[in-house]
Scaffold this motif. Sequence first.
Motif, PDB file in Angstrom:
ATOM      1  N   ASP A 145       0.796  -1.233   0.000  1.00  0.00           N
ATOM      2  CA  ASP A 145       0.000   0.000   0.000  1.00  0.00           C
ATOM      3  C   ASP A 145       0.824   1.277   0.000  1.00  0.00           C
ATOM      4  O   ASP A 145       0.269   2.374   0.143  1.00  0.00           O
ATOM      5  N   ARG A 146       2.123   1.163  -0.170  1.00  0.00           N
ATOM      6  CA  ARG A 146       2.951   2.362  -0.271  1.00  0.00           C
ATOM      7  C   ARG A 146       3.085   2.792  -1.729  1.00  0.00           C
ATOM      8  O   ARG A 146       2.726   2.054  -2.656  1.00  0.00           O
ATOM      9  N   ALA A 147       3.614   3.985  -1.923  1.00  0.00           N
ATOM     10  CA  ALA A 147       3.939   4.461  -3.261  1.00  0.00           C
ATOM     11  C   ALA A 147       5.268   3.826  -3.658  1.00  0.00           C
ATOM     12  O   ALA A 147       6.319   4.178  -3.119  1.00  0.00           O
ATOM     13  N   ILE A 148       5.206   2.848  -4.561  1.00  0.00           N
ATOM     14  CA  ILE A 148       6.383   2.050  -4.917  1.00  0.00           C
ATOM     15  C   ILE A 148       6.915   2.478  -6.275  1.00  0.00           C
ATOM     16  O   ILE A 148       6.159   2.613  -7.247  1.00  0.00           O
ATOM     17  N   GLY A 149       8.207   2.674  -6.354  1.00  0.00           N
ATOM     18  CA  GLY A 149       8.864   2.931  -7.624  1.00  0.00           C
ATOM     19  C   GLY A 149       9.656   1.712  -8.048  1.00  0.00           C
ATOM     20  O   GLY A 149      10.318   1.085  -7.218  1.00  0.00           O
ATOM     21  N   VAL A 150       9.579   1.352  -9.319  1.00  0.00           N
ATOM     22  CA  VAL A 150      10.342   0.220  -9.849  1.00  0.00           C
ATOM     23  C   VAL A 150      11.369   0.778 -10.827  1.00  0.00           C
ATOM     24  O   VAL A 150      11.008   1.407 -11.827  1.00  0.00           O
ATOM     25  N   LEU A 151      12.637   0.560 -10.520  1.00  0.00           N
ATOM     26  CA  LEU A 151      13.701   1.056 -11.379  1.00  0.00           C
ATOM     27  C   LEU A 151      13.988   0.033 -12.465  1.00  0.00           C
ATOM     28  O   LEU A 151      14.399  -1.098 -12.177  1.00  0.00           O
ATOM     29  N   ALA A 152      13.766   0.426 -13.714  1.00  0.00           N
ATOM     30  CA  ALA A 152      13.983  -0.500 -14.828  1.00  0.00           C
ATOM     31  C   ALA A 152      15.474  -0.762 -15.010  1.00  0.00           C
ATOM     32  O   ALA A 152      16.258   0.169 -15.170  1.00  0.00           O
ATOM     33  N   THR A 153      15.839  -2.037 -14.987  1.00  0.00           N
ATOM     34  CA  THR A 153      17.249  -2.399 -15.118  1.00  0.00           C
ATOM     35  C   THR A 153      17.495  -3.484 -16.151  1.00  0.00           C
ATOM     36  O   THR A 153      18.645  -3.756 -16.495  1.00  0.00           O
ATOM     37  N   GLY A 154      16.447  -4.152 -16.622  1.00  0.00           N
ATOM     38  CA  GLY A 154      16.685  -5.237 -17.563  1.00  0.00           C
ATOM     39  C   GLY A 154      15.453  -6.078 -17.802  1.00  0.00           C
ATOM     40  O   GLY A 154      14.317  -5.619 -17.633  1.00  0.00           O
ATOM     41  N   PRO A 155      15.661  -7.356 -18.148  1.00  0.00           N
ATOM     42  CA  PRO A 155      14.564  -8.222 -18.582  1.00  0.00           C
ATOM     43  C   PRO A 155      13.525  -8.550 -17.523  1.00  0.00           C
ATOM     44  O   PRO A 155      12.421  -8.977 -17.858  1.00  0.00           O
TER      45      PRO A 155
END
Length: 325
Positions: A145-155
């Motif tokens: 339920d938090r504001a989550i950021g996903v850092l794109a790094t690959g496949p």
Amino acid sequence: MTQLKDSYDVVVIGGGAAGLNGALMLARSRRSVAVIDAGQPRNAPADAVHGLFAREGTPPAELIARGQEEVRSYGGGVFSGEVSDVVGSVGDFEVRLADGRTTRARRILVTAGVVDELPPVPGLAEQWGHGVVHCPYCHGWEVRDRAIGVLATGPMTVHQALLFRQLSDDVTVFSHEAALAPEEREKLAAVGIRIVEGQVTAVEQSAGTITGVRLADGTLVAREAIAVATRMVARAGFLTSLGLTPTEHPSGMGVHIPVEAMTGKTDVPGVWAAGNVTDMAAQVGPAAAAGAQAGAVINADLVMSDAASAVATYRDALAPASEAR
């Protein structure tokens, strides 16, 4: 304190879940076994182990301490030290430690795990294992339920983002230096995951808590937790002398030691591997299970070797009597 002996049936290199459980199986089979551990567990930054039956929420250090005591209770040895090299061949390996100590072993079990290599973005390393996570099953509940950021790094980026979307309605993917295919973008959009373009220059934090993601153009996107897929590299430099070199994993997640399915055998006779060093995505439970399986296979291999030696001795003993007749 118990000293490292001159030789053992099996030396286990790495004292995490896989190594200790493998050693436990061997010690309970009355094998002489030594676990040598460098004291750098992958999950050291985490507050607790999750997804482990009957041990949910146990601090990693406590779990390791219990495992060490169990191995010792059956006569196994657990030693602190860093293995620098392994030479020799099946039946007679020499294990060399960085501090000059050596011991010999008939068989080797490698369970040294992996090193997580984070992208060189300021703020990631400082929050690793807390505000910065990689596995939704290991840490997802804690950032729900938090504001989550996903850092794109690959496949693995889209897969990771979708898994964290199960835990929060507010998930944003930062494209950073990765190229997202049109079908990937469509999938993210369809489930309500926003994509923010541009290079990430820092993960901002205040009083030990993540506050947002800073972009190259100066924009700050408010986030409370960051998910990132690390590049995982097997700890296996000490196997070079044996000709055993880690290779790229088919998933593109990093480098590992390939093994035979179900047994843990490597390409080098007498050497087995288990846990994250070969299965990089394995959590504590599967790693421990793989260690137990490898330990059982190694013991069976030694049983057959001992039986073959006994047969040879038996035949030699009978030979003079046969010749006399």
